[in-house]
Write a protein that holds these residues in place. Structure first.
Motif, PDB file in Angstrom:
ATOM      1  N   MET B   1     -77.232  24.654  80.448  1.00 50.81           N
ATOM      2  CA  MET B   1     -77.000  23.334  79.860  1.00 50.81           C
ATOM      3  C   MET B   1     -78.284  22.823  79.202  1.00 50.81           C
ATOM      4  O   MET B   1     -79.100  22.161  79.827  1.00 50.81           O
ATOM      5  CB  MET B   1     -76.547  22.342  80.956  1.00 50.81           C
ATOM      6  CG  MET B   1     -75.231  22.721  81.612  1.00 50.81           C
ATOM      7  SD  MET B   1     -73.782  22.471  80.585  1.00 50.81           S
ATOM      8  CE  MET B   1     -73.426  24.153  80.080  1.00 50.81           C
ATOM      9  N   PRO B   4     -77.868  17.782  77.385  1.00 49.93           N
ATOM     10  CA  PRO B   4     -76.816  17.147  78.185  1.00 49.93           C
ATOM     11  C   PRO B   4     -75.903  16.235  77.376  1.00 49.93           C
ATOM     12  O   PRO B   4     -74.833  15.865  77.835  1.00 49.93           O
ATOM     13  CB  PRO B   4     -77.605  16.337  79.227  1.00 49.93           C
ATOM     14  CG  PRO B   4     -78.992  16.877  79.182  1.00 49.93           C
ATOM     15  CD  PRO B   4     -79.206  17.371  77.783  1.00 49.93           C
ATOM     16  N   GLU B   9     -71.773  20.476  75.725  1.00 49.29           N
ATOM     17  CA  GLU B   9     -71.976  20.139  77.128  1.00 49.29           C
ATOM     18  C   GLU B   9     -70.950  19.111  77.609  1.00 49.29           C
ATOM     19  O   GLU B   9     -70.488  19.154  78.740  1.00 49.29           O
ATOM     20  CB  GLU B   9     -73.401  19.619  77.355  1.00 49.29           C
ATOM     21  CG  GLU B   9     -74.461  20.693  77.316  1.00 49.29           C
ATOM     22  CD  GLU B   9     -74.655  21.308  75.930  1.00 49.29           C
ATOM     23  OE1 GLU B   9     -74.383  20.602  74.940  1.00 49.29           O
ATOM     24  OE2 GLU B   9     -75.037  22.486  75.837  1.00 49.29           O
ATOM     25  N   LYS B  10     -70.584  18.209  76.705  1.00 48.55           N
ATOM     26  CA  LYS B  10     -69.544  17.233  77.055  1.00 48.55           C
ATOM     27  C   LYS B  10     -68.211  17.930  77.296  1.00 48.55           C
ATOM     28  O   LYS B  10     -67.464  17.587  78.204  1.00 48.55           O
ATOM     29  CB  LYS B  10     -69.395  16.205  75.922  1.00 48.55           C
ATOM     30  CG  LYS B  10     -70.419  15.088  75.942  1.00 48.55           C
ATOM     31  CD  LYS B  10     -70.006  14.033  74.922  1.00 48.55           C
ATOM     32  CE  LYS B  10     -71.168  13.140  74.523  1.00 48.55           C
ATOM     33  NZ  LYS B  10     -70.849  12.344  73.306  1.00 48.55           N
ATOM     34  N   TYR B  12     -67.817  21.033  78.205  1.00 42.98           N
ATOM     35  CA  TYR B  12     -67.943  21.777  79.452  1.00 42.98           C
ATOM     36  C   TYR B  12     -67.706  20.867  80.664  1.00 42.98           C
ATOM     37  O   TYR B  12     -66.935  21.204  81.566  1.00 42.98           O
ATOM     38  CB  TYR B  12     -69.328  22.424  79.534  1.00 42.98           C
ATOM     39  CG  TYR B  12     -69.636  23.009  80.888  1.00 42.98           C
ATOM     40  CD1 TYR B  12     -69.222  24.292  81.221  1.00 42.98           C
ATOM     41  CD2 TYR B  12     -70.316  22.262  81.856  1.00 42.98           C
ATOM     42  CE1 TYR B  12     -69.477  24.828  82.468  1.00 42.98           C
ATOM     43  CE2 TYR B  12     -70.570  22.780  83.111  1.00 42.98           C
ATOM     44  CZ  TYR B  12     -70.152  24.064  83.406  1.00 42.98           C
ATOM     45  OH  TYR B  12     -70.400  24.584  84.647  1.00 42.98           O
ATOM     46  N   SER B  13     -68.362  19.722  80.665  1.00 40.87           N
ATOM     47  CA  SER B  13     -68.226  18.792  81.795  1.00 40.87           C
ATOM     48  C   SER B  13     -66.801  18.293  81.960  1.00 40.87           C
ATOM     49  O   SER B  13     -66.271  18.251  83.076  1.00 40.87           O
ATOM     50  CB  SER B  13     -69.153  17.589  81.600  1.00 40.87           C
ATOM     51  OG  SER B  13     -70.488  17.996  81.644  1.00 40.87           O
ATOM     52  N   GLN B  17     -64.391  19.209  85.191  1.00 44.07           N
ATOM     53  CA  GLN B  17     -63.797  18.125  85.981  1.00 44.07           C
ATOM     54  C   GLN B  17     -62.277  18.244  86.045  1.00 44.07           C
ATOM     55  O   GLN B  17     -61.677  18.105  87.114  1.00 44.07           O
ATOM     56  CB  GLN B  17     -64.193  16.800  85.342  1.00 44.07           C
ATOM     57  CG  GLN B  17     -64.177  15.622  86.299  1.00 44.07           C
ATOM     58  CD  GLN B  17     -64.626  14.351  85.601  1.00 44.07           C
ATOM     59  OE1 GLN B  17     -65.625  14.346  84.886  1.00 44.07           O
ATOM     60  NE2 GLN B  17     -63.875  13.271  85.801  1.00 44.07           N
ATOM     61  N   GLU B 101     -72.018  17.339  90.781  1.00 42.42           N
ATOM     62  CA  GLU B 101     -71.743  18.561  90.015  1.00 42.42           C
ATOM     63  C   GLU B 101     -71.306  19.703  90.936  1.00 42.42           C
ATOM     64  O   GLU B 101     -70.325  20.380  90.665  1.00 42.42           O
ATOM     65  CB  GLU B 101     -72.957  19.002  89.196  1.00 42.42           C
ATOM     66  CG  GLU B 101     -72.519  19.887  88.024  1.00 42.42           C
ATOM     67  CD  GLU B 101     -73.644  20.732  87.449  1.00 42.42           C
ATOM     68  OE1 GLU B 101     -74.780  20.229  87.347  1.00 42.42           O
ATOM     69  OE2 GLU B 101     -73.376  21.910  87.127  1.00 42.42           O
ATOM     70  N   THR B 104     -67.821  19.433  92.480  1.00 41.68           N
ATOM     71  CA  THR B 104     -66.779  19.771  91.512  1.00 41.68           C
ATOM     72  C   THR B 104     -66.648  21.282  91.387  1.00 41.68           C
ATOM     73  O   THR B 104     -65.535  21.812  91.329  1.00 41.68           O
ATOM     74  CB  THR B 104     -67.108  19.147  90.142  1.00 41.68           C
ATOM     75  OG1 THR B 104     -67.427  17.779  90.314  1.00 41.68           O
ATOM     76  CG2 THR B 104     -65.932  19.273  89.201  1.00 41.68           C
TER      77      THR B 104
END
Lengths: 209, 209
Positions: B1, B4, B9-10, B12-13, B17, B101, B104
DNA sequence: TTGATATATGAACAGCTGTTCTTTTAAATA
DNA sequence: TATTTAAAAGAACAGCTGTTCATATATCAA
């Protein structure tokens, strides 16, 4: 499960197996039908819809040995058995890992636990709370009777269940890949011996040799 | 990453989730796009396809603390720390349960473990085999140094890890329903104290009182 | 500023999903 | 046997899926 050879029961079995293997969402009505040997539309003569099959799986989970570890016996009569009780529980966990129906139910539960709130609530109340609480009462009674050393009974209950659950998970996981479970299988008994040896009241007699 | 705040990366997050919440199969590209604030088609500028996102999640899992419990340190230097080492490991499990993180990632792993063979192989080799084996060597060295009583080191390693894993599972499960984890959180430390107390070499001195 | 590159959009697609419907076949009942 | 009931098949559906494509809009280097 009234008639094991009835179509409804075949559908249920096929569905459970596929749910446990691929997950509920990833399992299609066409796949279930194919495994049973009928068209997907024929399933609807036995179940209202896909969710109704899921409901029946969860219902069966509720009445399985996976959840009901103590067969309605009360702590007062259970605790007297001492180590034999722990051996019995330990053996139940082992049997669940190797019985083809219960291990499928376990695999299903593990997979759906984190995306099905209803299942989580059920697991929390019926398995975790009920069994841990019951076993902690058993340990409390054992302490009163000076069978085991005095500590936090709730901690003991957790410490006793946790490895059994963990080993169960490992075995079901290994079985999913057709790997050998021999090493893991021995851990159930070893755990019980190790655990009992550590909690039982030691002989005050120091003149061992 | 790397960045961020980059779109990749958004994505991926958001995907991680959703995978952890609903499962990989049940998560749609449209949902991921919606959570990021872009169209689903724009995702394909950053990832080849849906599976490529999954690949990155598993890759990140491999380098996370969830798997690498010993930070490349060798048993020979680890074992000398005695109980402090166990406390450290225990605390890592606790932190994983509470870090947003890693918890999750854990939830994701539990959910996909039984329908993703690749993930199972990875878990078996990288987590189970590697860590259990390493800790059993640590216990073996502790026995040689007469810090703990002599028993099966592999059993000890399993018995130490199992409750940590179990408590981690309970906490992540309780957090999924916004339930209180206070009671479960105390179990990590209690386990370590209980465990160490049972394996350490007892004083032969019998004149306690 | 100009051109090139990266990233966004919106429409479209082919395939799969759960489900429904009509029709045919089998089983049970009388 | 005749008739009712149950269960099967097959076609069709509307909706959702991952993915692609042409197009527009930013971002950046020259």
């Amino acid at each position: 499960m009234k008639k094991p050879n009835g179509t409804k029961e075949k559908i249920y079995s096929a569905a459970l197996q596929l749910f446990a293997q691929k997950g509920y969402k990833a399992t299609t009505m066409r796949e279930i039908g194919k495994q049973v040997g009928i068209q997907q539309s024929a399933i609807y003569n036995h179940f209202k819809n896909k969710e109704a099959i899921l409901d029946e799986v969860i219902e069966n989970l509720a009445s399985s040995h996976l959840i009901n570890l103590f067969e309605n016996k009360e702590p007062k009569e259970l605790y007297k058995k001492g180590k034999a009780l722990l051996k019995h529980i330990s053996n139940m966990f082992k049997l669940i890992s190797y019985n083809t129906e219960t291990d499928t139910l376990f695999r299903f539960m593990m997979q759906e636990l984190f995306n099905n709130e209803r299942l989580r609530v059920f697991y929390n109340e019926e398995f975790y709370q009920k069994n841990v609480k019951k076993l902690s009462i058993v340990f409390f009674l054992m302490m009163q009777d000076e069978m085991i050393e005095a500590t936090d009974p709730l901690l003991l209950a957790n410490e006793f269940f946790a490895p059994l659950f963990f080993y169960q998970l490992q075995i079901v996981r290994l079985k999913a890949d057709n790997k050998s479970t021999a090493a893991a299988a021995t851990l159930f008994e070893k755990h019980t011996d190790f655990f009992w040896d550590k909690i039982k009241i030691k002989e005050k007699n120091n003149s061992l040799f």
